[in-house]
Design a protein around this motif. Structure first.
Motif, mmCIF file in Angstrom:
data_model
loop_
_atom_site.group_PDB
_atom_site.id
_atom_site.type_symbol
_atom_site.label_atom_id
_atom_site.label_comp_id
_atom_site.label_asym_id
_atom_site.label_seq_id
_atom_site.Cartn_x
_atom_site.Cartn_y
_atom_site.Cartn_z
ATOM 1 N N ALA A 213 0.831 -1.209 0.000
ATOM 2 C CA ALA A 213 0.000 0.000 0.000
ATOM 3 C C ALA A 213 0.866 1.259 0.000
ATOM 4 O O ALA A 213 0.463 2.299 -0.534
ATOM 5 N N ILE A 214 2.040 1.149 0.584
ATOM 6 C CA ILE A 214 2.983 2.273 0.566
ATOM 7 C C ILE A 214 3.651 2.376 -0.800
ATOM 8 O O ILE A 214 3.698 3.444 -1.413
ATOM 9 N N ILE A 215 4.155 1.247 -1.286
ATOM 10 C CA ILE A 215 4.920 1.221 -2.540
ATOM 11 C C ILE A 215 4.075 1.654 -3.733
ATOM 12 O O ILE A 215 4.540 2.392 -4.616
ATOM 13 N N THR A 216 2.823 1.215 -3.785
ATOM 14 C CA THR A 216 1.955 1.538 -4.921
ATOM 15 C C THR A 216 1.354 2.941 -4.834
ATOM 16 O O THR A 216 0.710 3.408 -5.774
ATOM 17 N N GLY A 217 1.549 3.609 -3.710
ATOM 18 C CA GLY A 217 1.018 4.953 -3.554
ATOM 19 C C GLY A 217 -0.393 5.017 -2.988
ATOM 20 O O GLY A 217 -0.983 6.101 -2.887
ATOM 21 N N TRP A 218 -0.950 3.858 -2.588
ATOM 22 C CA TRP A 218 -2.318 3.828 -2.066
ATOM 23 C C TRP A 218 -2.441 4.648 -0.785
ATOM 24 O O TRP A 218 -3.406 5.391 -0.609
#
Length: 228
Positions: free
Chosen positions: A41-46
């Motif tokens: 969720a952090i890496i994908t920008g969510w």
């Protein structure tokens, strides 16, 4: 007498000891997946898109006080969830880990209603149920370090709990699709076209036969997956 006998037989069936391997395997995969979900969720920008950038959040009624942490602290929040997920996977301080994760995920779920997903709700239900299940009784660091005794069985109601939960999820998933926008393919067409910008897939997803197939395959899958 027959009623008492039936009740006794039912209780015996529900509390009969069975192999706990499925629960242990589920705990391992569950911990792994929620760790991936939290870090992902952090890496994908969510996290940034849903919880950091918005100037206003749609909290659940009565929970208006529950707001995202200021600045970039929501990244720390999700990192903690990811680390707790690893603890669940490894069965390390399992009870504490699953309680902490359930509370943290409940916070995410209730603080931003605009990102609602029925699978998020399911994750909250499963997390809560896992608090009360002996999922760390085998193949866990809790057993390895002697925090708890190893156990190779569990009562059958644990398995029935998961089966019942899945029945409820898929039954309501099928019923929820019985409305005009799903039945005429509007929802699946819009959903599919919003997932890509590649011309080939946009062309495919705009074909009526394709998005209608996806719509009705979804209904059939949800209706049939449990009995099958």
């Amino acid at each position: 007498v027959n009623l008492s006998s039936n009740n006794a037989g039912c209780l015996k069936f529900i509390f009969k000891s069975i192999d706990n391997s499925p629960l242990v395997v589920f705990r391992i995969f569950f911990g792994f997946l929620i760790a991936c979900e939290s870090f992902g969720a952090i890496i994908t920008g969510w996290v940034k898109k849903v919880l950091i950038d918005p100037q206003f959040t749609f909290s659940f009624i009565g929970l208006e006080w529950l707001q995202p942490l200021p600045n970039n602290l929501m990244y720390v929040y999700f990192i903690i969830m990811g680390l707790v997920g690893i603890c669940i996977m490894l069965g390390f301080k399992y009870i504490y880990a699953i309680i902490v994760y359930t509370l943290l995920w409940a916070g995410v779920y209730f603080m931003q209603k605009s990102s609602y997903n029925n699978h998020y709700y399911l994750l909250l239900l499963i997390s809560f149920c896992m608090i009360f299940l002996p999922a760390n009784r085998y193949y866990s660091l809790d057993v390895r370090f002697g925090f708890i005794n190893r156990k190779l069985n569990m009562p059958r109601w644990v398995s029935l709990l998961f089966i019942t939960q899945i029945i409820i999820v898929y039954f309501y998933a099928s019923i929820a699709k019985l409305y005009p926008d799903w039945l005429d393919g509007t929802f699946t067409r819009n959903l599919l076209q919003g997932t890509t910008s590649r011309p080939f897939f946009l062309e495919l997803f705009s074909q009526k036969w394709f998005y209608m197939f996806i719509a009705y395959a979804g209904i059939l899958f949800d209706l049939l997956v449990v009995p099958m």
